[in-house]
Design an enzyme around this catalytic site. Structure first.
Site, PDB file in Angstrom:
ATOM      1  N   GLU A 185       0.802   8.719   0.214  1.00 31.02           N
ATOM      2  CA  GLU A 185      -0.020   7.489  -0.282  1.00 31.02           C
ATOM      3  C   GLU A 185      -0.665   7.879  -1.523  1.00 31.02           C
ATOM      4  O   GLU A 185      -1.821   7.678  -1.559  1.00 31.02           O
ATOM      5  CB  GLU A 185      -1.018   7.009   0.541  1.00 31.02           C
ATOM      6  CG  GLU A 185      -0.395   6.330   1.848  1.00 31.02           C
ATOM      7  CD  GLU A 185      -1.088   5.768   2.841  1.00 31.02           C
ATOM      8  OE1 GLU A 185      -2.474   5.987   2.877  1.00 31.02           O
ATOM      9  OE2 GLU A 185      -0.610   4.927   3.754  1.00 31.02           O
ATOM     10  N   GLU A 244       5.107   4.758   7.981  1.00 28.31           N
ATOM     11  CA  GLU A 244       4.027   4.955   8.946  1.00 28.31           C
ATOM     12  C   GLU A 244       3.808   3.370   9.706  1.00 28.31           C
ATOM     13  O   GLU A 244       3.948   2.485   8.908  1.00 28.31           O
ATOM     14  CB  GLU A 244       2.854   5.210   8.393  1.00 28.31           C
ATOM     15  CG  GLU A 244       2.776   6.846   7.799  1.00 28.31           C
ATOM     16  CD  GLU A 244       1.377   7.055   7.199  1.00 28.31           C
ATOM     17  OE1 GLU A 244       0.628   6.435   7.529  1.00 28.31           O
ATOM     18  OE2 GLU A 244       1.244   7.974   6.569  1.00 28.31           O
TER      19      GLU A 244
HETATM   20  C1  GAL Z   1      -2.493   6.140   6.397  1.00 26.60           C
HETATM   21  C2  GAL Z   1      -2.079   7.592   6.023  1.00 26.60           C
HETATM   22  C3  GAL Z   1      -2.148   8.361   7.484  1.00 26.60           C
HETATM   23  C4  GAL Z   1      -3.064   7.948   8.480  1.00 26.60           C
HETATM   24  C5  GAL Z   1      -2.850   6.577   8.684  1.00 26.60           C
HETATM   25  C6  GAL Z   1      -3.748   6.260   9.614  1.00 26.60           C
HETATM   26  O1  GAL Z   1      -2.846   5.569   5.156  1.00 26.60           O
HETATM   27  O2  GAL Z   1      -1.030   7.862   5.382  1.00 26.60           O
HETATM   28  O3  GAL Z   1      -2.172   9.838   6.932  1.00 26.60           O
HETATM   29  O4  GAL Z   1      -4.466   8.394   7.945  1.00 26.60           O
HETATM   30  O5  GAL Z   1      -3.180   6.033   7.492  1.00 26.60           O
HETATM   31  O6  GAL Z   1      -3.985   4.605   9.729  1.00 26.60           O
END
Ligand code: GAL
Length: 691
Positions: A156, A309
Site C-alpha cells: 500500500e 487483501e
Molecule cells: C491493509 C494492510 C494490511 C493490514 C490490513 C488490515 O491496509 O495492507 O497490512 O493492515 O490493512 O485491514
C-alpha cells in the site's frame, strides 16, 4: 481472447492469504498446523515477508534467511506458491535510529518516530540503498525457487514526505516541467496574494493557496512513489527478469494517481475492506466496490487483476466491527471475480496473538478451529473458485466506458467555493468520486459492464462513454471526445463538467468549455450549491425522447443550463430557475450527448440509464430488467461467457436470464429462462457468446 494466468504456473483462480510465519518462528507447532490447514482451507498462494525486514536483517551486517528458506521449501514441497513481498513498508528500528533521514516528515513538519509503518522518506539515498540491498538479496536467493509465483513490492505505497530531500526533488521536478520561474508564475496565477516566486526553493508544497500547485504536488508525489516502486523492481529484475511483479492498491484512494503507477507493474492488486452489512444501503456499498474493481481491471486496459487483501470476517479499524453475515463472504469474493479478478486473497491467514491487528479477521481465528464458521465459508469459496477455471484470463466485454481521472478529483477538491472545503468533509471533497460512483451505478444497476479510461484514454472501443463531473480538461481531451461523438458515440456528462484547464485555471466563456458546449448543446455559468436539507424538484418534459416520466428531487448541486439547441428531457420544477433545463439530450453529428445538470438519487439514476441504454440498443449482461440491488456482470473469452448474478438485497430474487445458460457452480440452473437467487445470493451462469 484470454490473458495468461497471473501466476504462469497456476491455471486456476488464485485463493490465498497474507501469512506472517515470522511472527511464529518460536512455534513450530503453529507452522506445522498452518501447513496442515492450508489445503483444508483451499489456499494455494501465501503472501509472505511483507513486514519481515527485521527478521531477515536483524542488524546492519547480519542477514538471516534460514527461516525464510525453510518456509519457501516447505511451501514448494506442499504444492503451494509464495507471493514474496519486499519488506520496504516497515523498516527495522536499527535503520531508523542510525539514519533519521529515512523517516518521513509529515505535512505538519514533524518527523516520524521509530516504529509504525509506511512512514519512510521516498527520496533518502540511504533508504533507497538499504531497500535495494534487501530486495537484491531476496531476488538473488529466491528468483529460481519453485515456490516463487510473484513479487509483491512494498505494501500500500502511499503518503507524501515533506523533508528537505523530497522538497529538493519537487523543485527539480518543477524545473523540468516549467523550465523557468516566469512560466511557473504565469501558469500558477501567482500574483494571487503576492505569491510570485523569485527562487525555486521558495515553493513550499504545504501552501494550499495556489490551485495549480495543489495539482502539481499530487502529480509529483504520484510519480515519485511510482518511481520508488520502479527502483525496487529494478533491484529484483537484476536477478529475476521474468517473475511478475505486483503491488497492492487501495481502490480509488484520493491522493494518488494510479494511472501513473500502473505502467511500472505487471499485475495490479487491490485491497478491499467493504463493510458489507446487510441492509438498505448494501447495494450502494456494493456498487462502490464494484467501481474500484473495474478500475483495477482497467488500469492495465482490461487485464485480470488480483484481490490481494480482503477480510474473511471482521476488520479492526472501521467503526463497530459487526461480523460478516453468513453468505456475504462468497458474494463478496465472487464479486471480485465478476469484475475481472483472477483470484482472491485474505488479510490474514491466522490471527496473531499480539500487535495492533490481533483482533482483525482471519481465516483461522484464535480458537485455531477449522470447523469454525469463517473457516468453513472460506472452504465454500474455495470450492466455488475450483469450478471456475474457465474464467481465468478472460476480460470483461464492456460496451460502456467511464472516464475516471484523478486530476479532476484533485482540482475539484482544490476549488474552495465548490460547496466549501472547510469545515469537516463537505460535499465538494467527495463530489468527483461521488459523481463517478453514482453514474457508474447507473450502468451497474442495469447489468452493463464498464471499463474505465483516464481522461486521455481512447473512447473508440466504446458505444457509450460516461464522463461524470469531467471538471479538468487537458489539451486534446475535448477535441477527442467531440470527434468521437460526431462519429456516432454516445456521451454522458454532468454538473461540474469542463470548468478548468490542465493548470486548474478557469475556462472563460461559459461551461463546459473548450468547445464541449457545442457537443452537449448547453452552456452554464451559474451553479446552485444546495445545503444538505435543500431539494429542487425536477419535472420530466412531456413526450421527451427517453420517455422519462419520473419526478425527482435534486440534491447538492444544480447547474443552471441554457440550451443551445439540446432537447430538454427534464427541467427544474422549483426555485427561480424553474422551467429551465436540468437534463438534456443533443444530437451532434452522428452521435448523442446527454448532460445531467443536477445530482440525482441512486434509484432514479439507474432508471435514467436504463432508458438511455434501451434507446441506443446497448447489450446488457442479461435480457431481463434487474431488480434494484442486483447486478449482472460478464467475463468472456469471445466464445464462452460467464455471467455473474450478484444479489445485494436481503430478499430472494428471480432473474430473467434468457435461454442457453447453465449453472457453472453446479446445482440447479435456470428454469424457463429464469434463475432464482437467494437473499445475498450469487450465481455464475455459463453460456455461448451471442453474436
Ligand atoms: C491493509 C494492510 C494490511 C493490514 C490490513 C488490515 O491496509 O495492507 O497490512 O493492515 O490493512 O485491514
Amino acid at each position: 481472447m484470454r490473458y495468461p494466468p497471473l501466476n504462469p504456473r497456476h491455471s486456476h483462480l488464485i485463493h490465498g492469504a497474507d501469512w506472517n510465519p515470522d511472527q511464529w518462528l518460536e512455534r513450530p507447532d503453529i507452522l506445522d498446523e498452518d501447513f496442515a490447514l492450508f489445503p483444508r482451507a483451499g489456499l494455494d498462494h501465501l503472501s509472505v515477508g511483507i513486514f519481515a525486514w527485521a527478521a531477515v536483517q536483524p542488524a546492519p551486517d547480519v542477514w538471516n534467511f534460514d527461516w525464510l528458506d525453510r518456509i519457501m521449501d516447505r511451501l514448494a514441497a506442499a504444492g503451494r506458491f509464495a507471493i514474496l513481498a519486499t519488506p520496504s513498508a516497515g523498516k527495522p528500528a536499527w535503520l531508523a535510529q542510525a539514519h533519521p533521514e529515512v523517516q518521513r516528515v509529515w505535512e505538519a513538519g514533524n518527523r516520524s518516530e521509530i516504529g509504525g509503518r509506511m512512514n519512510h522518506c521516498w527520496t533518502s539515498p540511504v533508504f533507497r540503498e538499504r531497500v535495494a540491498e534487501v530486495d537484491h538479496r531476496l531476488a538473488e536467493r529466491y528468483s529460481r525457487h519453485p515456490a516463487l509465483a510473484m513479487w509483491h513490492v512494498s505494501n500500500e505505497a502511499s503518503g507524501a514526505c515533506y523533508c528537505e530531500l523530497c522538497r529538493a526533488e519537487w523543485h527539480h521536478w518543477l524545473q523540468r516541467k516549467y523550465g523557468s520561474l516566469a512560466e511557473l508564475n504565469r501558469r500558477w496565477w501567482t500574483p494571487f496574494w503576492s505569491h510570485a516566486y523569485s527562487d525555486w526553493t521558495q515553493i513550499d508544497p504545504k501552501d494550499h493557496c495556489l490551485d495549480g500547485m495543489w495539482l502539481d504536488w499530487r502529480r509529483f508525489t504520484s510519480e515519485h512513489i511510482a518511481g520508488f516502486l520502479g527502483h525496487e523492481i529494478a533491484a529484483l529484475r537484476r536477478h529475476c527478469p521474468l517473475v511478475p511483479v505486483t503491488s497492492n492498491f487501495m481502490g480509488s484512494v484520493p491522493d494518488l494517481d494510479y494511472w501513473r503507477f500502473a505502467p511500472v507493474l505487471d499485475v495490479i492488486s487491490n485491497d478491499a475492506y467493504p463493510v458489507y452489512q446487510p441492509g438498505e444501503h448494501l447495494w450502494i456499498q456494493a456498487s462502490n466496490d464494484a467501481f474500484n474493481f473495474d478500475l483495477d481491471r482497467s488500469l492495465k486496459g482490461n487485464r485480470p487483476w488480483l484481490c490481494m487483501e480482503s477480510s474473511p470476517s471482521t476488520i479492526n479499524w472501521a467503526g463497530p466491527a459487526k461480523l460478516k453475515r453468513p453468505g456475504i463472504h462468497a458474494l463478496e469474493m465472487l464479486q471480485n471475480i465478476a469484475h475481472g479478478a483472477d483470484g482472491v486473497c485474505y488479510f490474514q491467514w491466522r490471527q496473531g496473538r499480539g500487535g495492533h491487528e490481533k483482533y482483525h479477521g482471519a481465516v483461522l481465528g484464535h480458537d485455531r478451529d477449522p470447523s469454525a464458521r469463517v473457516f468453513r465459508e472460506v472452504q465454500d469459496v474455495s470450492t466455488m473458485l475450483g469450478k471456475l477455471d474457465d474464467v481465468v484470463g478472460t476480460p470483461v466485454p464492456a460496451e460502456v466506458g467511464l472516464i475516471f481521472d484523478w486530476e479532476s478529483d484533485w482540482a475539484i477538491r482544490s476549488g474552495s467555493g465548490i460547496r466549501e472545503r472547510r469545515p469537516g468533509l463537505p460535499w465538494g471533497q467527495t463530489a468527483y468520486q461521488g459523481a463517478c460512483k453514482d453514474h457508474y451505478r447507473g450502468a451497474w444497476g442495469n447489468g452493463l459492464p464498464v471499463q474505465m479510461i483516464n481522461g486521455d484514454g481512447d473512447p473508440a472501443p466504446f458505444t457509450l462513454l460516461i464522463a461524470p463531473a469531467m471538471y479538468l480538461l487537458r489539451p486534446g481531451m475535448a477535441e477527442r471526445l467531440a470527434a468521437w461523438v460526431r462519429g456516432g458515440g454516445i456521451l454522458i456528462s454532468t454538473y461540474l463538467c469542463g470548468m478548468v484547464d490542465e493548470d486548474n485555471l478557469v475556462l472563460e466563456g461559459g461551461w463546459p468549455g473548450q468547445g464541449l458546449s457545442e457537443v452537449f448543446g448547453v452552456r452554464y455559468q451559474e451553479i446552485d450549491f444546495l445545503p444538505d436539507a435543500d431539494r429542487v424538484p425536477l419535472a420530466p418534459v412531456p413526450a421527451n425522447s427517453l420517455g422519462w416520466e419520473v419526478t425527482v428531487d435534486a440534491t447538492d448541486v444544480c447547474c443552471l443550463l441554457r440550451s443551445l439547441g439540446a432537447e430538454t428531457i427534464a427541467s427544474y420544477g422549483g426555485e427561480f430557475y424553474a422551467g429551465t433545463p436540468a437534463i438534456t439530450a443533443h444530437r451532434y453529428g452522428a452521435g448523442t450527448a446527454y448532460f445531467i445538470g443536477a445530482q440525482l438519487p441512486a434509484a432514479e439514476l439507474v432508471d435514467l440509464y436504463r432508458r438511455i441504454a434501451d434507446r441506443h440498443g446497448l447489450r446488457r449482461a442479461i435480457p431481463g430488467r434487474l431488480p434494484l440491488g442486483v447486478t449482472a456482470q460478464v467475463r468472456s473469452d469471445g466464445a464462452t461467457e460467464h455471467v455473474f448474478l450478484l444479489n445485494f438485497t436481503g430478499i430472494g430474487q428471480t432473474i430473467e436470464v434468457g435461454p442457453g445458460c447453465t449453472n457453472a457452480l453446479g446445482g440447479p440452473g435456470p428454469a424457463d429462462g429464469r434463475m432464482v437467487l437467494a437473499a445475498h445470493g450469487v450465481a455464475v451462469l455459463r453460456r455461448t457468446t451471442q453474436p
